[in-house]
Design an enzyme around this catalytic site. Structure first.
Site, PDB file in Angstrom:
ATOM      1  N   LYS A   1      -1.636   5.596   7.964  1.00  0.00           N
ATOM      2  CA  LYS A   1      -1.782   4.151   7.791  1.00  0.00           C
ATOM      3  C   LYS A   1      -3.244   3.763   7.598  1.00  0.00           C
ATOM      4  O   LYS A   1      -3.544   2.747   6.958  1.00  0.00           O
ATOM      5  CB  LYS A   1      -1.178   3.401   8.986  1.00  0.00           C
ATOM      6  CG  LYS A   1       0.313   3.651   9.155  1.00  0.00           C
ATOM      7  CD  LYS A   1       1.065   3.402   7.862  1.00  0.00           C
ATOM      8  CE  LYS A   1       2.406   4.060   7.815  1.00  0.00           C
ATOM      9  NZ  LYS A   1       3.011   4.054   6.469  1.00  0.00           N
TER      10      LYS A   1
ATOM     11  N   HIS B   1       0.012  -8.043   1.442  1.00  0.00           N
ATOM     12  CA  HIS B   1      -0.621  -6.741   1.284  1.00  0.00           C
ATOM     13  C   HIS B   1      -1.567  -6.434   2.443  1.00  0.00           C
ATOM     14  O   HIS B   1      -1.468  -5.376   3.083  1.00  0.00           O
ATOM     15  CB  HIS B   1      -1.388  -6.707  -0.042  1.00  0.00           C
ATOM     16  CG  HIS B   1      -2.110  -5.423  -0.301  1.00  0.00           C
ATOM     17  ND1 HIS B   1      -1.539  -4.358  -0.957  1.00  0.00           N
ATOM     18  CD2 HIS B   1      -3.368  -5.024   0.034  1.00  0.00           C
ATOM     19  CE1 HIS B   1      -2.406  -3.362  -1.026  1.00  0.00           C
ATOM     20  NE2 HIS B   1      -3.525  -3.737  -0.429  1.00  0.00           N
TER      21      HIS B   1
ATOM     22  N   HIS C   1       0.173  -6.404   6.004  1.00  0.00           N
ATOM     23  CA  HIS C   1       0.991  -5.199   6.150  1.00  0.00           C
ATOM     24  C   HIS C   1       0.126  -4.005   6.561  1.00  0.00           C
ATOM     25  O   HIS C   1       0.443  -3.282   7.510  1.00  0.00           O
ATOM     26  CB  HIS C   1       1.712  -4.906   4.837  1.00  0.00           C
ATOM     27  CG  HIS C   1       2.511  -3.644   4.851  1.00  0.00           C
ATOM     28  ND1 HIS C   1       3.646  -3.481   5.613  1.00  0.00           N
ATOM     29  CD2 HIS C   1       2.334  -2.469   4.195  1.00  0.00           C
ATOM     30  CE1 HIS C   1       4.134  -2.266   5.434  1.00  0.00           C
ATOM     31  NE2 HIS C   1       3.358  -1.629   4.579  1.00  0.00           N
TER      32      HIS C   1
ATOM     33  N   TYR D   1       5.552   7.301  -7.378  1.00  0.00           N
ATOM     34  CA  TYR D   1       5.583   6.319  -8.465  1.00  0.00           C
ATOM     35  C   TYR D   1       4.156   5.935  -8.868  1.00  0.00           C
ATOM     36  O   TYR D   1       3.829   5.882 -10.055  1.00  0.00           O
ATOM     37  CB  TYR D   1       6.371   5.086  -8.041  1.00  0.00           C
ATOM     38  CG  TYR D   1       6.291   3.961  -9.040  1.00  0.00           C
ATOM     39  CD1 TYR D   1       7.125   3.938 -10.157  1.00  0.00           C
ATOM     40  CD2 TYR D   1       5.362   2.937  -8.890  1.00  0.00           C
ATOM     41  CE1 TYR D   1       7.034   2.927 -11.101  1.00  0.00           C
ATOM     42  CE2 TYR D   1       5.261   1.912  -9.823  1.00  0.00           C
ATOM     43  CZ  TYR D   1       6.100   1.914 -10.929  1.00  0.00           C
ATOM     44  OH  TYR D   1       5.994   0.917 -11.860  1.00  0.00           O
TER      45      TYR D   1
ATOM     46  N   THR E   1      10.642  -1.928  -4.172  1.00  0.00           N
ATOM     47  CA  THR E   1      10.699  -3.055  -3.243  1.00  0.00           C
ATOM     48  C   THR E   1      12.063  -3.125  -2.579  1.00  0.00           C
ATOM     49  O   THR E   1      12.176  -3.435  -1.390  1.00  0.00           O
ATOM     50  CB  THR E   1      10.398  -4.383  -3.977  1.00  0.00           C
ATOM     51  OG1 THR E   1       9.167  -4.246  -4.708  1.00  0.00           O
ATOM     52  CG2 THR E   1      10.259  -5.526  -2.987  1.00  0.00           C
TER      53      THR E   1
ATOM     54  N   GLN F   1      12.138  -0.666   0.209  1.00  0.00           N
ATOM     55  CA  GLN F   1      11.373  -1.172   1.349  1.00  0.00           C
ATOM     56  C   GLN F   1      12.174  -2.217   2.120  1.00  0.00           C
ATOM     57  O   GLN F   1      12.172  -2.241   3.351  1.00  0.00           O
ATOM     58  CB  GLN F   1      10.042  -1.748   0.871  1.00  0.00           C
ATOM     59  CG  GLN F   1       9.060  -0.673   0.419  1.00  0.00           C
ATOM     60  CD  GLN F   1       7.802  -1.247  -0.195  1.00  0.00           C
ATOM     61  OE1 GLN F   1       7.858  -2.148  -1.031  1.00  0.00           O
ATOM     62  NE2 GLN F   1       6.651  -0.733   0.207  1.00  0.00           N
TER      63      GLN F   1
END
Length: 264
Positions: free
Chosen positions: A122, A145, A148, A185, A206, A209
């Site tokens: 992370k 973004h 997160h 990707y 998405t 997710q």
């Protein structure tokens, strides 16, 4: 009201765990390295980076991004394999996902090791935003973004330092899989237009997710429903946090793809 608050804080302190080995690990033994990294990240993303790039052309970092995405794909695959190739991990989670084994078994320790690898990944994820700044794609740096990325770093290391729940393995496995797909990707996209035109599955990233957030919420709810042994305050926080992620990602999905369909 004061008695209620006192009861909540009392339960919170009861749920905190310590372990000499885990508490000595890098980034776990002190909050300052992680806090410093996040402070540097936010300062660069919102202040220093845009100022540095203001009168400059976007920097060509294609090969750096290719290496980064490939490295992240491999690292997340390793985190995933570290747990899945061990039959004892699956058996442990099957038998102790509700009531963790308190005998300090070796497999529980291995799950915490995987959690550290996951938490460290992370920190590496923060480079996503740095690359956006260097490529002058400031429009990509949304609240979703940044929130997160910052939230994941804090939550993962706070979990290792204070909670140490084996329940986290479920989320680690699911999220590592999602990141393998995602960075694969990104790697293919970074190869250029000749490859990009064949990548029809962007919107499904998405969706994946969003599915992982739904699974996460159901799992958290299940821990309460079946009266499992876990940190109730922490899981309540995770449920609320994942719910917020779900809301933001659904909002992003609708804005990005539903409006795009209307304009076509």
């Amino acid at each position: 009201m004061n008695e209620t608050h006192g009861h909540v804080f009392q339960n919170l302190f009861k749920e905190l765990k310590s372990d000499k080995t885990i508490d000595s690990w890098l980034f776990v033994n002190s909050p300052w390295p992680v806090c410093s990294i996040l402070a540097l990240y936010l300062t660069f993303v919102f202040k220093l980076g845009p100022k540095l790039m203001k009168n400059r052309e976007p920097i060509n970092i294609k090969y750096m991004v290719l290496f980064y995405n490939l490295m992240q794909t491999i690292f997340n695959s390793y985190i995933l394999a570290y747990q899945l190739i061990r039959p004892e991990v699956f058996n442990y989670l099957w038998n102790h996902a509700c009531h963790p084994d308190n005998t300090k078994s070796n497999i529980a320790h291995e799950i915490h090791v995987a959690s550290w690898y996951f938490a460290f990944s992370k920190i590496l994820d923060l480079l996503d935003t740095v690359f956006f700044v260097l490529k002058k794609k400031q429009s990509h740096i949304s609240f979703l973004h940044v929130y997160h990325h910052v939230n994941m770093v804090i939550t993962c290391f706070a979990h290792l330092r204070f909670i140490k729940s084996e329940n986290a393995a479920i989320g680690t496995i699911i999220n590592s899989f999602v990141h393998v797909v995602m960075y694969s990707y990104y790697f293919l996209t970074a190869l250029g237009p000749s490859i990009q035109k064949h990548l029809w599955w962007k919107k499904y990233l998405t969706r994946i997710q969003i599915i992982q957030f739904i699974i996460g919420m159901l799992y958290c709810a299940g821990l309460f429903v079946f009266n499992c042994t876990f940190s109730r305050i922490f899981i309540a926080y995770i449920f609320a946090d994942v719910f917020l992620f779900l809301y933001l990602f659904v909002k992003f999905y609708k804005k990005t793809y539903k409006q795009k369909n209307k304009t076509q």
